[in-house]
Write an enzyme that holds these catalytic residues in place. Structure first.
Site, PDB file in Angstrom:
ATOM      1  N   ASP A  23      43.179  30.941  28.482  1.00 20.09           N
ATOM      2  CA  ASP A  23      43.549  32.214  29.138  1.00 20.09           C
ATOM      3  C   ASP A  23      44.766  32.927  28.547  1.00 20.09           C
ATOM      4  OD1 ASP A  23      41.495  31.284  30.684  1.00 20.09           O
ATOM      5  OD2 ASP A  23      42.614  31.191  32.567  1.00 20.09           O
ATOM      6  N   LYS A 128      35.327  32.503  32.111  1.00 20.20           N
ATOM      7  CA  LYS A 128      35.221  31.609  33.267  1.00 20.20           C
ATOM      8  C   LYS A 128      35.653  32.335  34.542  1.00 20.20           C
ATOM      9  CE  LYS A 128      39.763  29.430  32.484  1.00 20.20           C
ATOM     10  NZ  LYS A 128      40.415  29.900  33.686  1.00 20.20           N
ATOM     11  N   CYS A 161      45.360  27.023  35.599  1.00 21.94           N
ATOM     12  CA  CYS A 161      44.123  26.875  34.836  1.00 21.94           C
ATOM     13  C   CYS A 161      44.175  25.744  33.817  1.00 21.94           C
ATOM     14  CB  CYS A 161      43.760  28.201  34.181  1.00 21.94           C
ATOM     15  SG  CYS A 161      43.270  29.428  35.406  1.00 21.94           S
TER      16      CYS A 161
HETATM   17  C1  C5J Z   1      45.537  30.936  35.095  1.00 18.81           C
HETATM   18  C2  C5J Z   1      46.103  31.956  37.190  1.00 18.81           C
HETATM   19  N1  C5J Z   1      44.965  31.212  33.929  1.00 18.81           N
HETATM   20  N2  C5J Z   1      47.341  31.461  37.192  1.00 18.81           N
HETATM   21  N3  C5J Z   1      45.272  31.774  36.140  1.00 18.81           N
HETATM   22  O1  C5J Z   1      46.297  29.990  35.215  1.00 18.81           O
HETATM   23  O2  C5J Z   1      45.717  32.610  38.122  1.00 18.81           O
END
Ligand code: C5J
Length: 223
Positions: A23, A128, A161
């Site tokens: 991400d 995702k 994540c």
């Molecule tokens: C991720 C989030 N990528 N913190 N998303 O950690 O909402």
């Protein structure tokens, strides 16, 4: 090859290893995106971009497959549970129009990986809908096809994540290694706690090492 990781050395083979970069997308890292809409300081996350770039480059040079993920949803939000969209009081909700297009929506500028870490042609990119990269995606099928046994993790955020995906992977039988300086959280204390949790109790979720250590062991093997 043996990596001097914590809590004890990790034996892995680059041929059966993949790097998963979680991400590293504009919605979490740049002002005006989802992360900022939740009131977070995105500069903390911006700071790891060069380290993640080094890790990606070193893995590519060692022949390790690089897989990228993006947390994002279909434009019709069919894969976004209302419980996720409606929770809390962010300044922008998932699907709302923002400075980088609709927040956390596939194909919008905010869902794109930051240009410094752009996937190379042919690298797998997993979109995702959840925090874990195995949930409702083809990631498990790709890893089975590739014969992957060890996963190196980088990306954001450490305790959300990244940790969720490491736990999913650990339960699926992968050896998991977190590059501690190639991951970040909006909350330094949560990052530190996640790292400790991962390697506690004899690597109950996985191993940790710094990017330089990983790159050195890969370079030594190359030489
Ligand atoms: C991720 C989030 N990528 N913190 N998303 O950690 O909402």
């Amino acid at each position: 090859m043996i990596l001097d990781a914590r809590p004890f050395p990790l034996d892995f083979d680059p041929a059966t290893t993949a790097l998963i970069v979680i991400d590293m997308q504009r919605d979490f890292i740049e002002p005006g995106g989802f992360g900022a809409s939740l009131g977070n300081d995105v500069t903390l996350l911006q700071a790891i971009v060069p380290t993640v770039a080094d890790l990606i480059a070193g893995c590519r040079a060692a022949g390790i497959a690089v897989i990228h993920t993006r947390e994002c949803h279909r434009p019709d939000l069919a894969d976004c549970p209302p419980a996720k969209r409606l929770r809390g009081s962010p300044s922008l909700r998932i699907g709302d129009p923002g400075p980088m297009g609709r927040v956390l929506i596939m194909g919008e500028p905010g869902a794109e990986i930051v240009p410094e870490l752009a996937p190379a042609p042919g690298e797998i990119v997993i979109d995702k809908p959840g925090k874990g990269a195995f949930y409702a995606t083809d990631l498990g099928a790709h890893l089975a096809r590739m014969g992957t046994r060890t996963l190196i993790f980088a990306g954001v955020t450490t305790e959300v994540c990244v940790q969720t995906t490491m736990r999913e992977a650990n339960d699926r039988g992968f050896d998991c290694l977190l590059a501690t300086d190639a991951t970040e959280s909006y909350f330094p204390a949560f990052k530190a706690a996640a790292i400790e949790m991962i390697r506690a109790q004899g690597a109950i979720v996985g191993w940790t090492a710094r990017t330089g250590q990983i790159l050195r062991v890969l370079e030594t093997a190359d030489a």
